[in-house]
Design a protein around this motif. Structure first.
Motif, PDB file in Angstrom:
ATOM      1  N   LEU A  15       0.834  -1.201   0.000  1.00  0.00           N
ATOM      2  CA  LEU A  15       0.000   0.000   0.000  1.00  0.00           C
ATOM      3  C   LEU A  15       0.874   1.259   0.000  1.00  0.00           C
ATOM      4  CD1 LEU A  15      -2.954   0.910  -0.014  1.00  0.00           C
ATOM      5  CD2 LEU A  15      -2.872   0.934   2.484  1.00  0.00           C
ATOM      6  N   ASN A  16       1.941   1.232   0.773  1.00  0.00           N
ATOM      7  CA  ASN A  16       2.869   2.375   0.817  1.00  0.00           C
ATOM      8  C   ASN A  16       3.558   2.612  -0.519  1.00  0.00           C
ATOM      9  OD1 ASN A  16       3.306   3.964   3.294  1.00  0.00           O
ATOM     10  ND2 ASN A  16       3.397   1.938   4.223  1.00  0.00           N
ATOM     11  N   ASP A  17       3.772   1.536  -1.266  1.00  0.00           N
ATOM     12  CA  ASP A  17       4.438   1.659  -2.572  1.00  0.00           C
ATOM     13  C   ASP A  17       3.514   2.197  -3.657  1.00  0.00           C
ATOM     14  OD1 ASP A  17       6.752   0.684  -1.467  1.00  0.00           O
ATOM     15  OD2 ASP A  17       6.444  -1.371  -2.176  1.00  0.00           O
ATOM     16  N   LEU A  23      -8.176   6.618  -3.721  1.00  0.00           N
ATOM     17  CA  LEU A  23      -9.162   5.857  -2.956  1.00  0.00           C
ATOM     18  C   LEU A  23     -10.378   6.694  -2.567  1.00  0.00           C
ATOM     19  CD1 LEU A  23      -6.715   3.857  -0.649  1.00  0.00           C
ATOM     20  CD2 LEU A  23      -7.730   3.150  -2.821  1.00  0.00           C
ATOM     21  N   LYS A  24     -10.685   7.728  -3.343  1.00  0.00           N
ATOM     22  CA  LYS A  24     -11.773   8.624  -2.955  1.00  0.00           C
ATOM     23  C   LYS A  24     -13.135   7.926  -2.905  1.00  0.00           C
ATOM     24  CE  LYS A  24     -12.448  10.488  -7.560  1.00  0.00           C
ATOM     25  NZ  LYS A  24     -11.753  11.313  -8.481  1.00  0.00           N
ATOM     26  N   LEU A  60      -2.635   6.950   6.271  1.00  0.00           N
ATOM     27  CA  LEU A  60      -2.314   6.697   4.869  1.00  0.00           C
ATOM     28  C   LEU A  60      -3.578   6.628   4.008  1.00  0.00           C
ATOM     29  CD1 LEU A  60      -0.179   6.151   2.710  1.00  0.00           C
ATOM     30  CD2 LEU A  60      -0.378   3.711   3.266  1.00  0.00           C
ATOM     31  N   LEU A  61      -4.599   5.933   4.497  1.00  0.00           N
ATOM     32  CA  LEU A  61      -5.848   5.854   3.728  1.00  0.00           C
ATOM     33  C   LEU A  61      -6.456   7.236   3.525  1.00  0.00           C
ATOM     34  CD1 LEU A  61      -7.469   2.655   5.265  1.00  0.00           C
ATOM     35  CD2 LEU A  61      -6.439   2.886   2.994  1.00  0.00           C
ATOM     36  N   GLU A  62      -6.402   8.059   4.554  1.00  0.00           N
ATOM     37  CA  GLU A  62      -6.929   9.415   4.438  1.00  0.00           C
ATOM     38  C   GLU A  62      -6.128  10.219   3.406  1.00  0.00           C
ATOM     39  OE1 GLU A  62      -8.527  12.738   7.497  1.00  0.00           O
ATOM     40  OE2 GLU A  62      -6.454  12.068   7.839  1.00  0.00           O
ATOM     41  N   LYS A  63      -4.802  10.088   3.440  1.00  0.00           N
ATOM     42  CA  LYS A  63      -3.960  10.791   2.465  1.00  0.00           C
ATOM     43  C   LYS A  63      -4.237  10.346   1.035  1.00  0.00           C
ATOM     44  CE  LYS A  63      -0.191  11.737   5.619  1.00  0.00           C
ATOM     45  NZ  LYS A  63       1.065  11.243   6.161  1.00  0.00           N
ATOM     46  N   MET A  64      -4.666   9.086   0.881  1.00  0.00           N
ATOM     47  CA  MET A  64      -4.958   8.549  -0.450  1.00  0.00           C
ATOM     48  C   MET A  64      -6.386   8.872  -0.890  1.00  0.00           C
ATOM     49  SD  MET A  64      -3.072   4.879  -0.190  1.00  0.00           S
ATOM     50  CE  MET A  64      -1.671   4.673  -1.272  1.00  0.00           C
ATOM     51  N   GLY A  65      -7.094   9.640  -0.073  1.00  0.00           N
ATOM     52  CA  GLY A  65      -8.419  10.099  -0.448  1.00  0.00           C
ATOM     53  C   GLY A  65      -9.572   9.281   0.082  1.00  0.00           C
ATOM     54  N   ALA A  66      -9.296   8.208   0.805  1.00  0.00           N
ATOM     55  CA  ALA A  66     -10.379   7.380   1.350  1.00  0.00           C
ATOM     56  C   ALA A  66     -11.172   8.173   2.389  1.00  0.00           C
ATOM     57  CB  ALA A  66      -9.804   6.108   1.973  1.00  0.00           C
ATOM     58  N   GLN A  67     -12.428   7.798   2.531  1.00  0.00           N
ATOM     59  CA  GLN A  67     -13.317   8.496   3.459  1.00  0.00           C
ATOM     60  C   GLN A  67     -13.496   7.674   4.728  1.00  0.00           C
ATOM     61  OE1 GLN A  67     -16.995   9.658   1.336  1.00  0.00           O
ATOM     62  NE2 GLN A  67     -15.889   8.936  -0.478  1.00  0.00           N
TER      63      GLN A  67
END
Length: 157
Positions: A15-17, A23-24, A60-67
């Protein structure tokens, strides 16, 4: 220990890579476990590392746009009933948010009053006898609390 368990390290690394992931459309929630005294009671290391994998994954999920569907819950092994109170409160919020808070859970009631490790040891023949019986019982699909203590204390092989 402040790091992902063995079965989550590969996921975390991959996931980090993937900084290209958007992921919005993803809604998520999580509950993290930890021991607030693992690095020493009240130490800065304990504060920094407590449930760190869950907090890091949430960031990380938040930074990738996940809610985030609801705030990340945290359970502490140092609580009187370990993670159970924290999880119960988080689970109630989750069920309410999902609109299923009025539904009965499949297991009926809870496990009853919290028991000390010594009480559990005595009731389960010093942690030698109840687990096989519980695992052989396929009617509930659940592992009783005292047997989760056995797994935690002795590991599963």
């Amino acid at each position: 220990k402040g790091e992902f368990p063995g079965n989550g390290r590969s996921f975390w690394g991959k996931l980090n890579d993937r900084s290209d992931l958007d992921l919005k459309e993803l809604k998520y929630c999580m509950f993290g476990l930890g021991d607030s005294h693992y690095w020493g009671k009240g130490t800065e290391d304990s504060k920094v590392n407590f449930a760190k994998p869950a907090r890091d994954l949430d960031d990380l999920l938040e930074k990738m746009g996940a809610q985030r569907f609801l705030p990340t819950g945290l359970g502490d092994d140092q609580d009187v009933d370990q993670y159970h109170t924290g999880f119960g409160e988080w689970k109630s919020q989750l069920y309410s948010r999902l609109g299923v808070d009025k539904a009965e859970d499949g297991g009926g009631s809870d496990d009853g009053p919290v028991k000390t490790d010594e009480q559990i040891k005595c009731e389960t023949r010093q942690l030698r006898g109840s687990m096989k019986e519980s695992l052989d019982d396929i009617t509930t699909g659940q592992v009783p609390f005292q047997d989760t203590k056995l797994i935690k204390s002795h590991g599963s092989y």
